[in-house]
Write an enzyme that holds these catalytic residues in place. Sequence first.
Site, PDB file in Angstrom:
ATOM      1  N   THR A   7      32.700 -91.274 -29.497  1.00 32.74           N
ATOM      2  CA  THR A   7      33.933 -90.474 -29.464  1.00 32.74           C
ATOM      3  C   THR A   7      34.747 -90.923 -28.250  1.00 32.74           C
ATOM      4  O   THR A   7      34.264 -91.689 -27.419  1.00 32.74           O
ATOM      5  CB  THR A   7      33.621 -88.976 -29.284  1.00 32.74           C
ATOM      6  OG1 THR A   7      33.053 -88.807 -27.986  1.00 32.74           O
ATOM      7  CG2 THR A   7      32.661 -88.452 -30.332  1.00 32.74           C
ATOM      8  N   VAL A  65      27.254 -90.500 -28.484  1.00 38.09           N
ATOM      9  CA  VAL A  65      27.960 -90.397 -29.760  1.00 38.09           C
ATOM     10  C   VAL A  65      29.328 -91.054 -29.608  1.00 38.09           C
ATOM     11  O   VAL A  65      30.017 -90.821 -28.606  1.00 38.09           O
ATOM     12  CB  VAL A  65      28.149 -88.914 -30.179  1.00 38.09           C
ATOM     13  CG1 VAL A  65      28.714 -88.833 -31.586  1.00 38.09           C
ATOM     14  CG2 VAL A  65      26.839 -88.152 -30.083  1.00 38.09           C
ATOM     15  N   TYR A 111      29.161 -82.097 -14.951  1.00 41.02           N
ATOM     16  CA  TYR A 111      28.874 -82.102 -16.393  1.00 41.02           C
ATOM     17  C   TYR A 111      27.436 -81.655 -16.651  1.00 41.02           C
ATOM     18  O   TYR A 111      27.169 -80.776 -17.483  1.00 41.02           O
ATOM     19  CB  TYR A 111      29.122 -83.510 -16.932  1.00 41.02           C
ATOM     20  CG  TYR A 111      29.007 -83.626 -18.441  1.00 41.02           C
ATOM     21  CD1 TYR A 111      30.019 -83.150 -19.268  1.00 41.02           C
ATOM     22  CD2 TYR A 111      27.900 -84.226 -19.030  1.00 41.02           C
ATOM     23  CE1 TYR A 111      29.919 -83.267 -20.656  1.00 41.02           C
ATOM     24  CE2 TYR A 111      27.796 -84.345 -20.403  1.00 41.02           C
ATOM     25  CZ  TYR A 111      28.814 -83.871 -21.219  1.00 41.02           C
ATOM     26  OH  TYR A 111      28.718 -83.985 -22.580  1.00 41.02           O
ATOM     27  N   VAL A 163      39.732 -72.722 -24.575  1.00 45.93           N
ATOM     28  CA  VAL A 163      38.490 -71.948 -24.474  1.00 45.93           C
ATOM     29  C   VAL A 163      38.277 -71.313 -23.101  1.00 45.93           C
ATOM     30  O   VAL A 163      37.399 -70.460 -22.947  1.00 45.93           O
ATOM     31  CB  VAL A 163      37.231 -72.781 -24.858  1.00 45.93           C
ATOM     32  CG1 VAL A 163      37.283 -73.215 -26.297  1.00 45.93           C
ATOM     33  CG2 VAL A 163      37.038 -73.970 -23.909  1.00 45.93           C
ATOM     34  N   ASP A 186      41.985 -75.864 -30.598  1.00 42.82           N
ATOM     35  CA  ASP A 186      42.036 -76.940 -29.595  1.00 42.82           C
ATOM     36  C   ASP A 186      43.265 -76.715 -28.720  1.00 42.82           C
ATOM     37  O   ASP A 186      44.075 -75.808 -28.991  1.00 42.82           O
ATOM     38  CB  ASP A 186      42.096 -78.333 -30.258  1.00 42.82           C
ATOM     39  CG  ASP A 186      41.467 -79.436 -29.388  1.00 42.82           C
ATOM     40  OD1 ASP A 186      42.027 -79.742 -28.327  1.00 42.82           O
ATOM     41  OD2 ASP A 186      40.414 -79.974 -29.766  1.00 42.82           O
TER      42      ASP A 186
HETATM   43  P1  NAD Z   1      36.123 -85.437 -27.256  1.00 46.21           P
HETATM   44  O1  NAD Z   1      36.709 -85.563 -25.898  1.00 46.21           O
HETATM   45  O2  NAD Z   1      36.352 -86.500 -28.255  1.00 46.21           O
HETATM   46  O3  NAD Z   1      36.536 -84.032 -27.909  1.00 46.21           O
HETATM   47  C1  NAD Z   1      36.523 -82.839 -27.170  1.00 46.21           C
HETATM   48  C2  NAD Z   1      37.580 -81.917 -27.735  1.00 46.21           C
HETATM   49  O4  NAD Z   1      37.584 -80.721 -26.926  1.00 46.21           O
HETATM   50  C3  NAD Z   1      38.995 -82.518 -27.642  1.00 46.21           C
HETATM   51  O5  NAD Z   1      39.682 -82.347 -28.864  1.00 46.21           O
HETATM   52  C4  NAD Z   1      39.629 -81.729 -26.528  1.00 46.21           C
HETATM   53  O6  NAD Z   1      41.042 -81.579 -26.634  1.00 46.21           O
HETATM   54  C5  NAD Z   1      38.920 -80.382 -26.668  1.00 46.21           C
HETATM   55  N1  NAD Z   1      39.057 -79.572 -25.454  1.00 46.21           N
HETATM   56  C6  NAD Z   1      38.953 -79.977 -24.169  1.00 46.21           C
HETATM   57  N2  NAD Z   1      39.214 -78.945 -23.342  1.00 46.21           N
HETATM   58  C7  NAD Z   1      39.474 -77.869 -24.127  1.00 46.21           C
HETATM   59  C8  NAD Z   1      39.798 -76.524 -23.873  1.00 46.21           C
HETATM   60  N3  NAD Z   1      39.951 -76.063 -22.618  1.00 46.21           N
HETATM   61  N4  NAD Z   1      39.984 -75.691 -24.924  1.00 46.21           N
HETATM   62  C9  NAD Z   1      39.854 -76.137 -26.190  1.00 46.21           C
HETATM   63  N5  NAD Z   1      39.568 -77.415 -26.501  1.00 46.21           N
HETATM   64  C10 NAD Z   1      39.373 -78.265 -25.468  1.00 46.21           C
HETATM   65  O7  NAD Z   1      34.550 -85.235 -26.992  1.00 46.21           O
HETATM   66  P2  NAD Z   1      33.293 -85.218 -27.990  1.00 46.21           P
HETATM   67  O8  NAD Z   1      32.448 -86.380 -27.642  1.00 46.21           O
HETATM   68  O9  NAD Z   1      33.710 -84.975 -29.379  1.00 46.21           O
HETATM   69  O10 NAD Z   1      32.538 -83.938 -27.406  1.00 46.21           O
HETATM   70  C11 NAD Z   1      32.303 -82.749 -28.142  1.00 46.21           C
HETATM   71  C12 NAD Z   1      31.180 -81.982 -27.454  1.00 46.21           C
HETATM   72  O11 NAD Z   1      29.977 -82.762 -27.483  1.00 46.21           O
HETATM   73  C13 NAD Z   1      31.437 -81.696 -25.975  1.00 46.21           C
HETATM   74  O12 NAD Z   1      30.943 -80.416 -25.646  1.00 46.21           O
HETATM   75  C14 NAD Z   1      30.641 -82.762 -25.259  1.00 46.21           C
HETATM   76  O13 NAD Z   1      30.297 -82.391 -23.952  1.00 46.21           O
HETATM   77  C15 NAD Z   1      29.452 -82.886 -26.171  1.00 46.21           C
HETATM   78  N6  NAD Z   1      28.714 -84.146 -26.078  1.00 46.21           N
HETATM   79  C16 NAD Z   1      29.301 -85.355 -26.299  1.00 46.21           C
HETATM   80  C17 NAD Z   1      28.542 -86.511 -26.259  1.00 46.21           C
HETATM   81  C18 NAD Z   1      29.098 -87.884 -26.556  1.00 46.21           C
HETATM   82  O14 NAD Z   1      28.391 -88.875 -26.365  1.00 46.21           O
HETATM   83  N7  NAD Z   1      30.312 -88.025 -27.033  1.00 46.21           N
HETATM   84  C19 NAD Z   1      27.182 -86.428 -25.947  1.00 46.21           C
HETATM   85  C20 NAD Z   1      26.616 -85.195 -25.709  1.00 46.21           C
HETATM   86  C21 NAD Z   1      27.384 -84.061 -25.790  1.00 46.21           C
END
Ligand code: NAD
Length: 250
Positions: free
Chosen positions: A185, A183, A150, A59, A37
């Site tokens: 978060t 989800v 997005y 990443v 991260d």
């Molecule tokens: P979140 O924001 O809680 O967590 C995302 C994590 O990614 C964080 O810890 C952040 O620091 C890290 N991150 C961001 N940029 C980064 C980088 N350049 N390098 C490394 N790490 C980096 O979000 P989440 O809800 O846990 O999302 C996780 C995945 O699920 C994402 O790909 C998101 O698009 C996808 N997603 C989320 C939802 C939702 O409803 N929460 C729905 C569909 C998809």
Amino acid sequence: MGRLDGKVTLITGGARGMGKAHARHFAAEGALVTIGDVLDEKGQAVADGIGCDYVHHDVTSADDWAAAVDAVLGRFGRIDVLVNNAGILRHAPVAEMDPAEFRQVIEVNLIGTWLGIRQVAAPMSAAGRGSIVNISSIEGFAGAAGLSAYSASKFAVRGLTRSAAQELGPLGIRVNSVHPGGVMTSMALTAAQSMTGVDGGGFLKALPIARFAEPVEISRLVAFLASDESSYTTGAEFLADGGLLSGPGY
Ligand code: NAD
């Protein structure tokens, strides 16, 4: 016996949210987990709590990818599973979005995922096996006002997943995508706050399973794709959206 016993796994974006849940679930199923991260303090604390490894890993950086995968290979001698989970969401109407912000979303969500596949392809093909799970979204199937960057990035992850599956399947590497709905978060909460005028209650009503998901409900699907239980599955797309996209409501 865990479902992921001995599976050496790298999970990006593991400091919070779903990445943290995946790390916890994978470790409980016997995987040898490393999380990466950009939030180092949080990431290290999560790793300490689980008893897994943490690496600083942006990443979007090819150098960080090389260092993270080298760290995993140095410690465990192989990499069996990559979960491309790190992601960001920026909400703005097309006409108001700064191009730099649009590019940043593509950099993290799409290029970050591509760099990861690129980095693990050699060690996984040398071992003749591997599973890559790319986290897309329901926005990889449907657009939404304010989510042009997005949604474009998450649609693109599907094309990337299918092409990589075609290319890497003969080398023993499976590549699939997971498409969560809502989800609970930080990302979902921040998005909900920035989307003024969106009817949150309407979103829930359109769901056959009328609630948000707990992160671990997605982790279980990701674990299935990481495990040998899904050994004949590649290039496929898995919705975990409470049924949202099955109906006309979205
Ligand atoms: P979140 O924001 O809680 O967590 C995302 C994590 O990614 C964080 O810890 C952040 O620091 C890290 N991150 C961001 N940029 C980064 C980088 N350049 N390098 C490394 N790490 C980096 O979000 P989440 O809800 O846990 O999302 C996780 C995945 O699920 C994402 O790909 C998101 O698009 C996808 N997603 C989320 C939802 C939702 O409803 N929460 C729905 C569909 C998809």
